[in-house]
Motif scaffolding. Structure first.
Motif, PDB file in Angstrom:
ATOM      1  N   THR A  29       1.209  -1.685   0.075  1.00 24.03           N
ATOM      2  CA  THR A  29      -0.251  -0.279  -0.369  1.00 24.03           C
ATOM      3  C   THR A  29       0.867   1.146   0.039  1.00 24.03           C
ATOM      4  N   PRO A  30       0.771   2.470  -0.622  1.00 27.67           N
ATOM      5  CA  PRO A  30       1.492   3.584  -0.808  1.00 27.67           C
ATOM      6  C   PRO A  30       0.740   4.762   0.241  1.00 27.67           C
ATOM      7  N   ILE A  31       1.728   4.566   0.951  1.00 31.99           N
ATOM      8  CA  ILE A  31       1.434   6.106   2.071  1.00 31.99           C
ATOM      9  C   ILE A  31       3.059   6.693   2.170  1.00 31.99           C
ATOM     10  N   SER A  32       1.530   8.130   2.258  1.00 31.65           N
ATOM     11  CA  SER A  32       2.966   9.393   1.933  1.00 31.65           C
ATOM     12  C   SER A  32       3.352   9.592   3.467  1.00 31.65           C
ATOM     13  N   LEU A  33       4.222  10.623   3.199  1.00 31.20           N
ATOM     14  CA  LEU A  33       5.013  10.750   4.608  1.00 31.20           C
ATOM     15  C   LEU A  33       4.211  12.022   5.589  1.00 31.20           C
ATOM     16  N   ASP A  34       3.374  12.702   4.603  1.00 24.63           N
ATOM     17  CA  ASP A  34       2.645  14.171   5.501  1.00 24.63           C
ATOM     18  C   ASP A  34       0.966  12.858   6.281  1.00 24.63           C
ATOM     19  N   PHE A  79       0.986   9.776   7.120  1.00 29.79           N
ATOM     20  CA  PHE A  79       2.132   8.452   8.219  1.00 29.79           C
ATOM     21  C   PHE A  79       1.921   9.411   9.473  1.00 29.79           C
ATOM     22  N   GLY A  80       2.318  11.181   8.986  1.00 30.72           N
ATOM     23  CA  GLY A  80       2.631  11.486  10.827  1.00 30.72           C
ATOM     24  C   GLY A  80       1.261  12.291  10.728  1.00 30.72           C
ATOM     25  N   THR A  81      -0.034  12.684  10.188  1.00 30.96           N
ATOM     26  CA  THR A  81      -1.637  12.677  10.555  1.00 30.96           C
ATOM     27  C   THR A  81      -2.150  11.550  11.460  1.00 30.96           C
ATOM     28  N   VAL A  82      -2.287  10.737  11.076  1.00 26.11           N
ATOM     29  CA  VAL A  82      -2.931   9.791  11.531  1.00 26.11           C
ATOM     30  C   VAL A  82      -1.793   8.902  12.680  1.00 26.11           C
ATOM     31  N   MET A  83      -0.810   8.941  12.534  1.00 25.10           N
ATOM     32  CA  MET A  83       0.350   8.838  13.918  1.00 25.10           C
ATOM     33  C   MET A  83      -0.300   9.376  14.924  1.00 25.10           C
ATOM     34  N   LEU A  84      -0.227  10.953  14.147  1.00 30.67           N
ATOM     35  CA  LEU A  84      -0.880  11.730  15.842  1.00 30.67           C
ATOM     36  C   LEU A  84      -2.268  11.779  15.982  1.00 30.67           C
ATOM     37  N   PHE A  85      -3.191  11.609  15.396  1.00 30.59           N
ATOM     38  CA  PHE A  85      -4.623  11.267  15.759  1.00 30.59           C
ATOM     39  C   PHE A  85      -4.273   9.675  16.314  1.00 30.59           C
ATOM     40  N   ALA A  86      -3.998   8.885  16.231  1.00 30.28           N
ATOM     41  CA  ALA A  86      -3.401   7.369  16.672  1.00 30.28           C
ATOM     42  C   ALA A  86      -3.734   8.141  17.918  1.00 30.28           C
TER      43      ALA A  86
END
Length: 310
Positions: free
Chosen positions: A56-61, A63-70
């Motif tokens: 699955t293609p995952i951008s750095l942007d 990735f950061g948004t989802v990690m902070l939210f999670a």
């Protein structure tokens, strides 16, 4: 009505059929549930996680948004369930079982198909769901193991169990191999695909086997506890996620995907942990079963409020 029928027909009914198959098999043959849980923890789940992260293609942007939210979402959910635990006066293994039933949600075999359905196969929203699934695979295999064992084992023993879990090594390996564009030889990737494809069926049958092996007479106290768990998971989850997206300024498809990901029922991981470590197995199984059934209504309502077109 069309949304309701789509979710019922394409997500909930297939899950229910597999769970029912596990119940029937258990009643007919008395299967070894410990073996099934080990297959899920040590083989099928790691294979599925590797394939999804590798493909699955995952951008750095994102990735950061989802990690902070999670991270914040997990802390807020933890706070909510901890309040309930303190008010109810749970002790021993029930504390960990209640936490796991709320904090760990079915982001894989319910969340992935639901995301594909709700967002018409959008690769951007799928990448968000894959990241959520990654965390929901990692945390049960670390904190989840600690949670169900903290009352009866020392930290060294718990640490040895955590370090034996393949998923904590598979996740960084998949990221590194994708980043470096390292190809996986066909003779290795084909077995990975076979094994990954077996995860959903085996996990659902494991839940059915556990349900089939327990008494169906539920005490009033246990029914109340299961109800609390379902309420925190199915209602508290999306409400917290919605508020958090507003606070963090997340909108559009990103916010919708994160809210939908938070609305799914209790994860099978809570049952697998309960079975593997002999901790409140009956409560864990019923929490998954009840939340999965109730999600027919609650998930449909969440998608309706988000005005997602299917």
């Amino acid at each position: 009505m069309s949304i309701f029928l789509h979710i019922l027909w394409n997500n909930v009914l297939p899950l229910s059929v597999m769970i029912a198959a596990g119940i029937i098999l258990q009643r007919a043959f008395s299967l070894d549930i410990k073996t099934l849980s080990k297959l899920n923890f040590y083989l099928f789940s790691p294979a599925l996680m590797f394939r999804l992260l590798y493909e699955t293609p995952i951008s750095l942007d994102i990735f950061g948004t989802v990690m902070l939210f999670a991270l914040i979402f997990m802390l807020l959910q933890y706070g909510a369930v901890e309040i309930v635990i303190r008010l109810k006066g749970y002790d021993g293994g029930m504390r960990g079982a209640m936490r796991n039933s709320v904090l760990f949600y079915n982001s894989a075999n319910y969340g992935i198909p639901l995301n594909q359905l709700a967002f018409a196969g959008n690769p951007y929203t799928l990448s968000i769901q894959v990241l959520i699934m990654m965390l929901q695979s990692l945390i049960p295999n670390t904190y989840g193991i600690y949670s169900v064992n903290a009352h009866k084992a020392d930290w060294r023993a718990i640490r040895r169990v955590i370090l034996s879990m393949p998923i904590i090594y598979v996740i960084p390996l998949a990221f590194v191999m994708r980043w470096l564009e390292v190809p996986v030889p066909e003779f290795i990737y084909t077995p990975i695909n076979y094994t990954a494809d077996a995860f959903i069926g085996t996990a659902l049958i494991t839940l059915g086997v556990q349900l089939g092996s327990m008494s169906w007479r539920i005490s009033g106290r246990l029914a109340y506890d299961v109800g609390l768990s379902a309420l925190l998971r199915l209602v508290g989850g999306p409400v917290i996620a919605w508020g958090l997206t507003l606070i963090l300024g997340i909108d559009g498809l990103t916010a919708a995907a994160l809210i939908v990901s938070s609305a799914v029922p209790t994860s099978l991981s809570s049952v697998l942990l309960a079975v593997e470590f002999d901790n409140e197995k009956e409560f864990a199984s019923q929490a998954v079963f009840v939340s999965t059934l109730a999600s027919i209504i609650t998930v449909t309502f969440v998608i309706f409020l988000l005005n997602i077109q299917i």
